[in-house]
Each structure stands twice: as C-alpha cells, then as structure tokens.
Design a protein around this motif. Structure first.
Motif, PDB file in Angstrom:
ATOM      1  N   ALA A   1      57.336  33.314  50.425  1.00  0.00           N
ATOM      2  CA  ALA A   1      57.246  32.030  50.941  1.00  0.00           C
ATOM      3  C   ALA A   1      57.268  30.662  50.163  1.00  0.00           C
ATOM      4  N   SER A   2      56.849  31.118  49.101  1.00  0.00           N
ATOM      5  CA  SER A   2      56.537  29.878  47.975  1.00  0.00           C
ATOM      6  C   SER A   2      58.179  29.570  47.487  1.00  0.00           C
ATOM      7  N   GLN A   3      58.873  30.380  47.552  1.00  0.00           N
ATOM      8  CA  GLN A   3      60.485  30.217  47.122  1.00  0.00           C
ATOM      9  C   GLN A   3      61.071  29.068  48.082  1.00  0.00           C
ATOM     10  N   LEU A   4      60.745  29.200  49.344  1.00  0.00           N
ATOM     11  CA  LEU A   4      61.267  28.490  50.507  1.00  0.00           C
ATOM     12  C   LEU A   4      60.347  27.300  50.333  1.00  0.00           C
ATOM     13  N   ALA A   5      59.027  27.386  50.052  1.00  0.00           N
ATOM     14  CA  ALA A   5      58.280  25.972  49.856  1.00  0.00           C
ATOM     15  C   ALA A   5      58.815  25.191  48.738  1.00  0.00           C
ATOM     16  N   SER A   6      59.220  25.898  47.816  1.00  0.00           N
ATOM     17  CA  SER A   6      59.773  24.966  46.474  1.00  0.00           C
ATOM     18  C   SER A   6      61.083  24.289  47.019  1.00  0.00           C
ATOM     19  N   MET A   7      61.873  24.754  48.038  1.00  0.00           N
ATOM     20  CA  MET A   7      62.951  23.829  48.690  1.00  0.00           C
ATOM     21  C   MET A   7      62.466  22.922  49.618  1.00  0.00           C
ATOM     22  N   ASP A   8      61.231  22.677  49.861  1.00  0.00           N
ATOM     23  CA  ASP A   8      60.789  21.869  50.988  1.00  0.00           C
ATOM     24  C   ASP A   8      61.276  22.479  52.235  1.00  0.00           C
TER      25      ASP A   8
ATOM     26  N   TYR B   1      39.084  29.216  57.045  1.00  0.00           N
ATOM     27  CA  TYR B   1      40.141  30.289  56.530  1.00  0.00           C
ATOM     28  C   TYR B   1      39.117  30.787  55.181  1.00  0.00           C
ATOM     29  N   VAL B   2      39.480  32.176  54.857  1.00  0.00           N
ATOM     30  CA  VAL B   2      38.869  32.425  53.563  1.00  0.00           C
ATOM     31  C   VAL B   2      39.224  31.568  52.344  1.00  0.00           C
ATOM     32  N   GLU B   3      38.532  30.931  51.517  1.00  0.00           N
ATOM     33  CA  GLU B   3      39.150  30.014  50.699  1.00  0.00           C
ATOM     34  C   GLU B   3      40.197  30.650  49.841  1.00  0.00           C
ATOM     35  N   GLY B   4      40.047  32.147  49.123  1.00  0.00           N
ATOM     36  CA  GLY B   4      41.143  32.499  48.427  1.00  0.00           C
ATOM     37  C   GLY B   4      42.344  32.754  49.166  1.00  0.00           C
ATOM     38  N   ALA B   5      42.244  32.979  50.179  1.00  0.00           N
ATOM     39  CA  ALA B   5      43.519  33.155  51.277  1.00  0.00           C
ATOM     40  C   ALA B   5      44.182  31.893  51.499  1.00  0.00           C
ATOM     41  N   TRP B   6      43.479  30.865  51.594  1.00  0.00           N
ATOM     42  CA  TRP B   6      44.042  29.552  51.788  1.00  0.00           C
ATOM     43  C   TRP B   6      44.926  28.877  50.765  1.00  0.00           C
ATOM     44  N   GLU B   7      44.120  29.192  49.391  1.00  0.00           N
ATOM     45  CA  GLU B   7      44.698  28.868  48.240  1.00  0.00           C
ATOM     46  C   GLU B   7      45.789  29.597  47.780  1.00  0.00           C
ATOM     47  N   ALA B   8      46.036  30.881  48.403  1.00  0.00           N
ATOM     48  CA  ALA B   8      47.077  31.640  48.183  1.00  0.00           C
ATOM     49  C   ALA B   8      48.380  31.160  48.387  1.00  0.00           C
ATOM     50  N   ASN B   9      48.285  30.348  49.307  1.00  0.00           N
ATOM     51  CA  ASN B   9      49.512  29.606  49.956  1.00  0.00           C
ATOM     52  C   ASN B   9      49.825  28.312  49.486  1.00  0.00           C
ATOM     53  N   GLN B  10      49.478  27.967  48.062  1.00  0.00           N
ATOM     54  CA  GLN B  10      49.683  26.626  47.817  1.00  0.00           C
ATOM     55  C   GLN B  10      50.494  26.727  46.544  1.00  0.00           C
TER      56      GLN B  10
ATOM     57  N   LEU C   1      46.198  37.004  42.229  1.00  0.00           N
ATOM     58  CA  LEU C   1      45.979  36.931  40.822  1.00  0.00           C
ATOM     59  C   LEU C   1      47.326  36.462  40.021  1.00  0.00           C
ATOM     60  N   VAL C   2      48.515  36.517  40.848  1.00  0.00           N
ATOM     61  CA  VAL C   2      49.599  35.858  40.237  1.00  0.00           C
ATOM     62  C   VAL C   2      50.103  34.855  41.170  1.00  0.00           C
ATOM     63  N   PRO C   3      49.765  33.350  40.801  1.00  0.00           N
ATOM     64  CA  PRO C   3      50.054  32.493  41.874  1.00  0.00           C
ATOM     65  C   PRO C   3      51.888  32.160  41.848  1.00  0.00           C
ATOM     66  N   PRO C   4      52.193  31.666  42.994  1.00  0.00           N
ATOM     67  CA  PRO C   4      53.565  31.422  43.189  1.00  0.00           C
ATOM     68  C   PRO C   4      54.065  30.515  42.096  1.00  0.00           C
ATOM     69  N   MET C   5      55.315  31.111  41.631  1.00  0.00           N
ATOM     70  CA  MET C   5      55.984  30.405  40.318  1.00  0.00           C
ATOM     71  C   MET C   5      57.437  30.361  40.625  1.00  0.00           C
ATOM     72  N   ASP C   6      58.052  29.446  40.028  1.00  0.00           N
ATOM     73  CA  ASP C   6      59.360  29.230  40.158  1.00  0.00           C
ATOM     74  C   ASP C   6      60.005  30.257  39.305  1.00  0.00           C
ATOM     75  N   ASN C   7      61.173  30.895  39.853  1.00  0.00           N
ATOM     76  CA  ASN C   7      61.774  32.133  39.023  1.00  0.00           C
ATOM     77  C   ASN C   7      61.009  33.085  39.039  1.00  0.00           C
ATOM     78  N   TYR C   8      60.156  33.582  39.798  1.00  0.00           N
ATOM     79  CA  TYR C   8      59.056  34.524  39.909  1.00  0.00           C
ATOM     80  C   TYR C   8      59.806  35.840  39.526  1.00  0.00           C
ATOM     81  N   ASN C   9      60.817  36.318  40.118  1.00  0.00           N
ATOM     82  CA  ASN C   9      61.510  37.543  40.058  1.00  0.00           C
ATOM     83  C   ASN C   9      61.897  37.779  38.513  1.00  0.00           C
ATOM     84  N   GLU C  10      62.497  36.841  37.989  1.00  0.00           N
ATOM     85  CA  GLU C  10      63.052  36.797  36.628  1.00  0.00           C
ATOM     86  C   GLU C  10      61.700  37.098  35.632  1.00  0.00           C
TER      87      GLU C  10
END
Length: 432
Positions: free
Chosen positions: A108-115, A132-141, A387-396
């Motif tokens: 989802a973060s890949q789509l979010a990075s494209m607005d 919502y559980v704080e860690g769950a909400w923050e996981a989608n940022q 533990l691993v936040p959304p990052m650009d080029n994550y798969n690489e």
C-alpha cells in the motif's frame, strides 16, 4: 525517472497515470461524493483470499452495512493473494480502481508514494484515529500521512515443541526470548537429540526484521542513507553466519521460504520458530505436534522490539464514491465487527475496544495451543511495531540485504565485506 524504472514497467505506468490524472480525479471525487448521502451509490470492495473460508462473515458485514445505509450497495470481489498486487496496479493504471481494497502496508505504501490513496488523517476524526492500536495506525504512515485504516493484526509468537524440549532435558517454561538464548538452546538440543533447535527464516523482509530486533538502525532518520554498517550490524551478520556454517540452523532457513519452517516443525525436525500464523495448519496436519505445542513470547534482541503484522483497508484516490468508501471502511474495522472476525481465526483486532474483551485477556479452562497463541500475541501488542517501515524502492533494498547476508552465510564473503557491499548498494538506491 530512475525510481519509476526501478519500480518496473507496470509500476511506472501506474505512477505516470496517477500523476497525470491526479487533478482530474480530485475534481471528479469532489463532484461525485457531494450529496452522496442522498443518492444511490455502488462501491466495489476487494479482499485478499478470504473466500470461501470467511464468505459468511464478510457477506454478513456487507449485509449489515447495507441495512444501515440503504442508499449504498457493496459489490465484493475476492482476489487470490498472488494476484492482488498485479491486479490493483493494473486497475489503477487503467483508472478503474475499486473503491475499497484490503492490502498490506508494504505494498500500500508504494501506491501512497504516488498519491494514489486517500489520506485517512483527513477522513477520520482524532477520536476515530485513536480508537485503533497505535502501532497499527502508525504502520500505515508514509511521509507524515496515513494511507490506510488498520484492519486485523498479529504479533510474532514463538511455537515450541515440548516433546523435543523434554528429550533434550530442557524446561519448556524457559523457552528462549532472545537470540542468544535461542543459540544456546539450539546447541543443547542438537547435542542431545540430533534435531534442530531454532529455525530463523530469512525469507522476504525477515532479514531486515532480525536486524532491527538486534538493535540495528536500517537508515538514518530521513531515510537518505544506510545506517546498518555498525558493530550491531556486524554482530547480526556474524550471528546468522556462525549458526548456518555450524549447521545450527536448517539450510532451508536461507534457501527456502516460510513454508519450509512450518513443514519441518510439523515433521518434528525443528524445536521452535516464529509461526503463530500457522497454528491452525499445525492442528489440522500434525495433531500430535499441535497438542504438544507451547506458545511463548517472541524472540528479540538488543532493541527489545517485537514485530506486528498489519492487514489494512485503503481507499484509492481514483474513487468517485469517497464518502461511501470511507464509511464502509470504518464500519468494516469497527470494534464489533473486528471482534466477530477474530473469533473465527487466530488474528487480533486493531480496534482497542475489541481488545478489552475477555477473549484476549483471560485464559480459559483447558486452554488449547490456539488459545495461548491468542493470549500471548495480544499481550505483546503494546510493545509491538512495524519493524520495517514503508520505504521507497523497498523490494530492491530487501533483496540487496538478503543477497549480502546470503553471501556471508554461504562463505562467499566475509561478514564485514558483505555488510560493506550492502551499505554501498543501499546508499545508491536511497539516493535515487
């Protein structure tokens, strides 16, 4: 343009299309959602491989929502897990995206990075966000914006085969909670039983998760440079290299996927692993192993961090029915509906109110391994995080780290040189 090329041809097409149509879509959304409470609206809802097991539940939620909102119709499409990413990319690129989709934070973060996703900070009140559980909400940022509503969760729980503990002369009440304890117990188990102790899978993002738990920062704060080439990073590489080269972990931990870990555990070949999501499969396929399975706290390292897995609900920004889509997302993830869902399968709700139910806090008489997985998992939520936040080029980035630690574990490169190689590659990727 380098980012688009790295994301691949399909993803590039999605980004170009999303960027070009952003203004038009925003205008269409504004027009189409205005007054939507007074007109008949149909929204399309996609889930990931929930049929046929949860057909009755999902359809029941849809029916209840439609009763409360007679002007809104929900059309549900269930997509095989292996096809969902490709299908949603294709739909976004062709401007035919559904209104509500079940995705994980990484994709989802890949789509979010494209607005390409609706910002939920703007759609949910502070009170709704705090439900919502704080860690769950923050996981989608990503970049300070929240791109999804959390749906269901799990935390990592260790499953232990008590029969092998007994055979090795070990106390199951002292199951390992740290990597060092896991190594010590593994050595004892192998000496006493000729079986494997720990099966630390290195599949997908798990290498990165292991490193974070061992106290390693993957990047600097603004994610512009690698930060893992440190003493702790080297210790992480050395830990898994020594375990692998001394035959203290199965070769499949590196060369296979997570299915190998469950197969070997069910066969009684390994003693403990992070596998709470497989507890129902163990019950069905290996009833004797299941009856002798004792869940325990997740194994962690210097950081003390524990992992949370999140499934979420997103609303693509292309939707022409944003208000109805967000309304359905909130209904789907409310405490009542989440509690009902979690009683059907070993998952946790992201709604705090649902977690207050005795189902997650009180041990039943004659508790089963499933019961204990649920209780242990819920007890860790306050200290669990993505533990691993959304990052650009994550798969690489993920592949680069896997290749580096693989080279070290296979003896193709010294741990420090492998770490140096990964750092160079990460800095190149992060600079794009």
């Amino acid at each position: 343009m380098k980012k688009l090329i790295k994301l691949g041809l399909v993803l590039a097409l999605v980004l170009i299309t999303a960027a070009c149509s952003q203004g038009a879509n925003s205008e269409n959304n504004s027009e189409s959602t205005e007054g939507s409470e007074d007109k008949n609206t149909t929204i399309e809802f996609w889930t990931m491989q929930l049929k046929p097991t949860f057909t009755d539940y999902i359809q029941g939620v849809i029916d209840d929502f439609e009763k409360e909102n007679p002007n809104i119709t929900v059309e549900w499409l269930d997509v095989p897990a292996a096809d969902l990413d490709k299908k949603i990319l294709s739909s976004v690129s062709s401007n035919t995206a559904p209104d509500v989709v079940n995705l994980n934070p990484t994709f989802a973060s890949q789509l979010a990075s494209m607005d390409a996703l609706v910002n939920m900070d703007e759609e949910l009140s502070d009170k709704e966000q705090e439900s919502y559980v704080e860690g769950a909400w923050e996981a989608n940022q990503l970049n300070g914006e929240t791109f999804a509503m959390p749906w269901y969760l799990s935390t990592e729980v260790t499953l232990n085969n008590s029969m092998i503990y007994e055979e090795a002369g070990l106390d199951i009440e002292n199951a390992p909670e740290t990597y060092e304890e896991a190594r010590e117990m593994t050595e004892t188990i192998m000496n006493e039983t000729d079986k494997y102790g720990y099966f630390p899978s290195m599949d997908l993002s798990l290498v990165l998760q292991h490193m974070v738990k061992m106290g390693v920062d993957l990047t600097n704060e603004d994610m512009s440079k690698a930060a893992f080439n440190t003493e702790d990073g080297l210790k992480a590489f050395e830990y898994f290299t020594e375990m692998y080269q001394n035959d203290m972990m199965p070769a499949e931990a590196l060369t296979g996927d997570q299915r190998e870990s469950i197969d070997m555990y069910q066969a009684g070949q390994t003693t403990f692993f992070a596998g709470s999501q497989f507890i129902s499969q163990i019950e069905e396929n290996a009833p004797e192993i299941y009856e002798n399975t004792v869940p325990s706290q997740a194994i962690t390292g210097k950081s003390g961090k524990k992992s949370i897995s999140v499934q979420n609900v997103v609303v693509p920004s292309q939707t022409k029915n944003k208000d109805a889509a967000v309304k359905f997302g909130k209904f789907l993830t409310n405490a009542e509906n989440q509690l009902a869902f979690t009683k059907l399968t070993p998952i946790l709700p992201s709604a705090k109110e649902a977690l207050e139910d005795p189902y997650f806090t009180e041990k039943p008489e004659d508790a089963t391994p499933k019961d204990m997985v649920r209780l242990v998992s819920a007890s860790q939520l306050d200290e669990a995080e993505l533990l691993v936040p959304p990052m650009d080029n994550y798969n690489e980035l993920r592949q680069s780290m896997f290749d580096a630690i693989s080279a070290s574990m296979l003896g193709e490169m010294e741990p420090q040189k492998a770490l140096d190689k990964a750092e160079k590659e990460w800095n190149e990727i992060l600079s794009q």
